[in-house]
Design an enzyme around this catalytic site. Structure first.
Site, short mmCIF file in Angstrom:
data_model
loop_
_atom_site.label_atom_id
_atom_site.label_comp_id
_atom_site.label_asym_id
_atom_site.label_seq_id
_atom_site.Cartn_x
_atom_site.Cartn_y
_atom_site.Cartn_z
N GLU A 1 0.82 -1.21 0.00
CA GLU A 1 0.00 0.00 0.00
C GLU A 1 0.86 1.26 0.00
O GLU A 1 0.54 2.23 -0.69
CB GLU A 1 -0.95 0.00 1.20
CG GLU A 1 -2.10 -0.99 1.08
CD GLU A 1 -2.95 -0.76 -0.16
OE1 GLU A 1 -3.03 0.39 -0.63
OE2 GLU A 1 -3.52 -1.75 -0.67
N CYS B 1 -14.91 -0.20 -21.63
CA CYS B 1 -16.36 -0.29 -21.40
C CYS B 1 -17.01 -1.50 -22.10
O CYS B 1 -17.92 -2.11 -21.54
CB CYS B 1 -17.04 1.01 -21.82
SG CYS B 1 -16.56 2.44 -20.83
N CYS C 1 -17.06 -4.40 -19.81
CA CYS C 1 -17.41 -4.11 -18.42
C CYS C 1 -18.58 -4.97 -17.96
O CYS C 1 -19.63 -5.01 -18.62
CB CYS C 1 -17.76 -2.64 -18.27
SG CYS C 1 -18.26 -2.20 -16.60
#
Length: 342
Positions: free
Chosen positions: A35, A195, A198
């Site tokens: 992280e 997209c 998706c």
DNA sequence: AAAACGGGGAC
DNA sequence: GTCCCAGTTTT
């Protein structure tokens, strides 16, 4: 449990994505390290660097017992070196105050150096499967597109928190966050979003304008700064003079080829060590930081002088050792310019 | 609220 | 070249 997140987690489960920092039973040390390394740093870069760093510092104890210089050496090239300094401090706190065991609640994690609101929530979710608002740029981007949010998104946008909360409800916080992060990295990308593939496109209000979301704020022009870079070698040319930069400011704590002050107006002459006969090399380096552009004119000189009082932890370093010293990228450029010149 | 803080990878 | 990035800390 929304239809949106149910489909997203199903998609994620099928992907079964393997990452260097992801394990069936998460190791809080590796989750934390990943992280920190991923803060403002691309997935590709971290993929290239995570394993090597982990081999040098396989656990929090080895990291805590290292010197700061050693940690910075292995962080070199990753940028935002406060992350490495805070990582080191944090490791020492984990070992000394927490007996080597990471705290598992967001408020305690949040107090540790280098761990802010996002990272505290992300560690809690991924390492300990605890819920929280782990809002990063992926989450903001996905939210903006799915709700067609045509204003700048912040960590406290109420609609965002509602959307994330509602999506997470009924799911494992770990799996939910990892699904969103992987989705944002592989499909709902900042540029060129995928997209057509998706899994939740039918729920997305902004799929027709996805690439324009989220709305980005204008950025300021960079200051143009100038400096000399001092390439100082000993008589036989086998060693070069390096020093460590102060603990505050740009590249703090990093080893450097000495540079003059970085100024708006270039200085007329080199000012370091007046006894040295500095020669112009004709080599200049241009380096772009987040908020400034730096132009370095490299001058070279030779001396046998002992310069112990010159700076903290400064001295002669064998030229052959330079690749292993862990120099920042700006300094590597200067070294490269001197070598290309021959 | 705004600025400081790096650099690599993708286009 | 431009843009972005699993942000945090300081001012």
């Amino acid at each position: 449990m929304s239809v949106f997140s149910t489909k997203l987690l199903k998609w994620h489960h099928v992907q079964n994505r393997l990452l260097p920092w992801r394990e069936a039973t998460p190791d809080p040390y590796k989750v934390w390290l990943a992280e920190i390394m991923l803060q403002q740093t691309t997935f590709a870069t971290v993929t290239n660097r995570f394993k090597a760093f982990l081999e040098w510092f396989p656990d929090v104890e080895s990291l805590a017992s290292a010197s700061q210089a050693e940690v910075l050496q292995h962080w070199a090239g990753l940028g935002y070196y406060a992350r490495a300094r805070n990582l080191h401090r944090c490791a020492q706190i984990i070992v000394c105050k927490y007996h080597g065991i990471f705290p598992n609640d967001i408020p305690a994690l949040r107090t540790l150096p280098g761990i802010g609101d996002y990272t505290a929530a992300a560690i809690a979710a991924i390492a300990f499967d605890q819920s929280g608002y782990a809002i990063d740029s992926n989450i903001k981007r996905i939210f903006a597109r799915f709700t067609r949010y045509e204003k700048p998104v912040t960590e406290r946008t109420p609609e965002l928190l509602d959307f994330f909360d509602h999506s997470q409800r009924g799911h494992s916080p770990r799996h939910h966050l990892e699904a969103w992060l992987d989705f944002g990295e592989t499909l709902c990308r900042a540029r060129n979003p995928d997209c057509p593939n998706c899994p939740v496109r039918e729920h997305c209000l902004g799929h027709d304008i996805a690439e324009t979301l989220p709305i980005k704020t204008a950025k300021k022009p960079r200051r143009q700064l100038h400096a000399y870079g001092y390439w100082l070698t000993n008589a036989d040319g086998m060693c070069v003079w390096l020093r460590r930069r102060p603990q505050k400011g740009l590249l703090a704590g990093m080893l450097e080829i000495p540079t003059s002050d970085w100024q708006e107006k270039p200085a007329q002459h080199p000012h370091l060590l007046p006894a040295v006969a500095w020669r112009k090399t004709g080599q200049t380096i241009q380096h772009r930081f987040t908020h400034l552009d730096l132009n370095v004119d490299i001058v070279s000189g030779t001396t046998e002088q002992c310069l112990d009082s010159f700076g903290l932890e400064s001295g002669w370093y064998p030229v052959a050792d330079i690749p292993r010293l862990g120099l920042a990228s700006l300094m590597k450029k200067i070294v490269g310019a001197m070598y290309s010149k021959g």
